[in-house]
Each structure stands twice: as structure tokens, then as C-alpha cells.
Design a protein around this motif. Structure first.
Motif, short mmCIF file in Angstrom:
data_model
loop_
_atom_site.label_atom_id
_atom_site.label_comp_id
_atom_site.label_asym_id
_atom_site.label_seq_id
_atom_site.Cartn_x
_atom_site.Cartn_y
_atom_site.Cartn_z
N THR A 62 0.83 -1.22 0.00
CA THR A 62 0.00 0.00 0.00
C THR A 62 0.86 1.27 0.00
O THR A 62 0.36 2.35 -0.27
N ARG A 63 2.15 1.12 0.33
CA ARG A 63 3.04 2.29 0.33
C ARG A 63 3.75 2.50 -0.99
O ARG A 63 4.16 3.61 -1.32
N GLU A 64 3.93 1.41 -1.75
CA GLU A 64 4.84 1.54 -2.89
C GLU A 64 4.19 1.85 -4.24
O GLU A 64 4.91 2.10 -5.20
N ILE A 65 2.86 1.85 -4.32
CA ILE A 65 2.27 2.24 -5.61
C ILE A 65 2.38 3.76 -5.77
O ILE A 65 2.51 4.49 -4.79
N ASP A 66 2.34 4.23 -7.02
CA ASP A 66 2.44 5.67 -7.29
C ASP A 66 1.32 6.45 -6.61
O ASP A 66 1.50 7.58 -6.17
N ALA A 67 0.14 5.80 -6.54
CA ALA A 67 -1.03 6.48 -5.98
C ALA A 67 -1.07 6.43 -4.45
O ALA A 67 -2.06 6.84 -3.85
N ALA A 68 0.00 5.97 -3.81
CA ALA A 68 0.02 5.82 -2.35
C ALA A 68 -0.40 7.09 -1.61
O ALA A 68 -1.17 7.01 -0.64
N PRO A 69 0.04 8.29 -2.04
CA PRO A 69 -0.38 9.50 -1.32
C PRO A 69 -1.89 9.71 -1.31
O PRO A 69 -2.44 10.29 -0.37
N LEU A 70 -2.56 9.20 -2.34
CA LEU A 70 -4.02 9.29 -2.43
C LEU A 70 -4.67 8.53 -1.28
O LEU A 70 -5.71 8.93 -0.75
N LEU A 71 -4.08 7.38 -0.89
CA LEU A 71 -4.63 6.57 0.20
C LEU A 71 -4.45 7.28 1.53
O LEU A 71 -5.28 7.18 2.41
N ARG A 72 -3.33 7.98 1.67
CA ARG A 72 -3.02 8.63 2.95
C ARG A 72 -3.60 10.03 3.05
O ARG A 72 -3.29 10.77 4.00
N GLY A 73 -4.42 10.43 2.07
CA GLY A 73 -5.09 11.72 2.17
C GLY A 73 -4.30 12.84 1.53
O GLY A 73 -3.58 13.58 2.22
N ALA A 74 -4.41 12.98 0.22
CA ALA A 74 -3.72 14.05 -0.49
C ALA A 74 -4.69 15.21 -0.70
O ALA A 74 -5.89 15.02 -0.73
N ARG A 75 -4.17 16.41 -0.81
CA ARG A 75 -4.96 17.61 -1.13
C ARG A 75 -6.15 17.79 -0.20
O ARG A 75 -7.28 18.03 -0.66
N GLY A 76 -5.92 17.65 1.08
CA GLY A 76 -6.97 17.93 2.06
C GLY A 76 -8.05 16.86 2.15
O GLY A 76 -9.04 17.03 2.85
N ARG A 77 -7.88 15.77 1.43
CA ARG A 77 -8.86 14.69 1.55
C ARG A 77 -8.56 13.87 2.80
O ARG A 77 -7.43 13.80 3.25
N ASP A 78 -9.63 13.24 3.33
CA ASP A 78 -9.42 12.35 4.47
C ASP A 78 -8.67 11.11 4.01
O ASP A 78 -8.94 10.59 2.93
N PRO A 79 -7.75 10.61 4.84
CA PRO A 79 -7.08 9.35 4.49
C PRO A 79 -8.08 8.20 4.49
O PRO A 79 -9.04 8.22 5.26
N VAL A 80 -7.85 7.22 3.65
CA VAL A 80 -8.74 6.05 3.65
C VAL A 80 -8.26 5.07 4.72
O VAL A 80 -7.17 5.22 5.29
#
Ligand code: ADP
Ligand code: MG
Length: 231
Positions: A166-184
Motif C-alpha cells: 500500500t506504500r509503494e504504488i504511485d497512488a500511495a499519497p491518495l490513500l493517505r489523504g492528499a490535497r486535504g482529503r481524508d485518508p482512507v
């Protein structure tokens, strides 16, 4: 594991080596969360199911001959109760138009998952002739082939390995809450990778399995679409 093998053998009896919505119960048995849904074969029965579900529903054509439902206009998201019977007819008509020889079993009426705070991921497995069962995780949804942001490990996948995935895909920051979004809920995602790894380790007859998407939201995950091949 016994329940899993029972479910699969009943599918094999019917000479069915590719399963879609029929495999939802298998995920349930392994503790992978799935939204409530039913397969029906009349517009009236679809309306009855929708009436039992709060809010709008998702409707999908069910056919062993249609692999990618959205490609044939076979998925409608956000259907209001009053639109359910007409949508049933539309879905079947569209599927018939795109694929006249397809056997259409009916329509699945499913609870909606909130995609606004969610990320569509894919969790899957392919058996590699050399390495054995390869568990895959990445960005999912209908663009998965286009973006190809996935990573894999040989099953059984340990917790640290699943976390690393879950850390190594390019989209990993999306999971951890990018651009003020809540982390999943990354924990539930990790858990799902491990549960799928357990399932394919227990049941070698599964040749291929894809949960796409597994929607990851701040409050958990939901497997809204599954496809598997058995030998
Ligand atoms: P297919 O992959 O066969 O086209 P899916 O069941 O994956 O069909 O549906 C396609 C897309 O529709 C999903 O990637 C997702 O964006 C959306 N979708 C499907 N089911 C749901 C659901 N229960 N809640 C919210 N969105 C959904
Ligand atoms: Mg899908």
C-alpha cells in the motif's frame, strides 16, 4: 475453507469456470466486506430489492458472457427507486445490442458505496508458472489497464508485505489523504490483501481473481466487483 470449496464445486458442477457476482459469497466467507446486493430477473423484483436499500442503488447486468460490464453500458450508478424498472429494461436492452448472443441471467441491484471520499483500488491474484500465486494491489476502477499502477507479492503475503504494497504504488499519497482529503482506511485495505492471499492459498483451484474495484473509504473497504477463473 470448506465453505469456499463447497461454493466453488457447485459452480464447477454447472460447468462454469468464470464467476462474477456468484463469487461475492466467497469474499464474504473470507471476511472481505461486500455491499449488500441481490441478483434478480424481473424489473419488479429489482424494484423490491431497491426498496429495501436506503438511498440510490447501483444496477449491473449479469451475464457469463460479459466480462467488462461498463464496456457494454451494463452499469448504472445512482439509480433512484422510481427509475429502477426502466433501468432494468435499459441495461438488458443495451447488453443485447452490444452482444446479441450473450446469455443474460438478470440484473444485480447493489447498495451504493460513497466514492466521493473513496479510492478505487484493485486487489487480485494471478498464478505465475514460475512463482506461483502472485497477489496484486494497485489503483483500480475502469482505468486500471491504462494507468498500470500496481505492485505484487507471492502468496502467502505477510502483514508487513501487505503494508509495503500500500506504500509503494504511485497512488500511495491518495490513500493517505492528499490535497486535504481524508485518508482512507489503510488498515482495512491491508487486511483485505491478506484475506485474499489466504483465500487463494487455501483454494488452489482459483486460477485468477480480481476484486476491481475494492473501494477504500475513510471508514472501511467494500468489494463492489469481483471476477474469478477456476480450473
Ligand atoms: P465492470 O468492471 O464490469 O465494468 P463494476 O462493477 O466494476 O463493473 O462497475 C464499474 C464502475 O462502477 C466501478 O469501477 C465503480 O466506479 C462504479 N461502481 C460499481 N459498483 C458500485 C457501487 N456499489 N457503489 C459505487 N460505485 C460503484
Ligand atoms: Mg470492475
Amino acid at each position: 475453507r470448506e465453505r469456499a470449496e463447497e461454493m466453488l464445486s457447485s459452480a464447477v458442477d454447472r460447468d462454469n469456470t468464470r464467476l462474477g457476482v456468484e463469487a461475492m459469497g466467497l469474499l464474504d466467507a473470507y471476511g472481505i466486506p461486500t455491499p449488500y446486493g441481490e441478483v434478480v430477473d424481473t424489473p419488479g423484483a429489482a424494484a423490491d430489492v431497491a426498496a429495501r436499500i436506503d438511498g440510490h442503488v447501483v444496477m449491473k447486468v449479469v451475464s457469463p458472457d460479459i466480462l467488462h460490464k461498463s464496456d457494454v453500458g451494463g452499469v448504472e450508478v445512482g439509480v433512484a427507486d422510481a427509475e429502477v424498472p426502466d433501468t432494468y429494461a435499459d441495461l438488458v436492452a443495451r447488453a443485447r445490442r452490444y452482444q446479441p448472443d450473450a446469455t443474460i441471467l438478470g440484473v444485480q441491484v447493489q447498495e451504493m458505496v460513497d466514492l466521493d471520499d473513496g479510492v478505487e483500488t484493485i486487489v487480485g491474484m494471478n498464478r505465475d508458472p514460475q512463482f506461483g500465486p502472485l497477489v496484486l494491489f494497485g489503483l483500480g476502477g475502469i482505468f486500471v489497464e491504462t494507468l498500470e499502477d500496481t505492485t505484487s507479492r507471492v502468496a502467502p503475503v505477510s502483514r508487513p508485505e501487505a503494508e509495503a504494497m500500500t506504500r509503494e504504488i504511485d497512488a500511495a499519497p491518495l490513500l493517505r489523504g492528499a490535497r486535504g482529503r481524508d485518508p482512507v482506511d489503510v488498515d482495512a485495505t491491508v487486511e483485505t490483501i491478506q484475506r485474499l492471499s489466504q483465500l487463494v492459498t487455501d483454494v488452489p483451484a482459483i486460477l485468477e481473481l480480481d476484486i476491481n474495484p475494492l473501494v477504500a473509504t475513510p471508514s472501511g473497504v467494500a468489494a463492489v466487483d469481483v471476477r474469478l477463473t477456476i480450473d
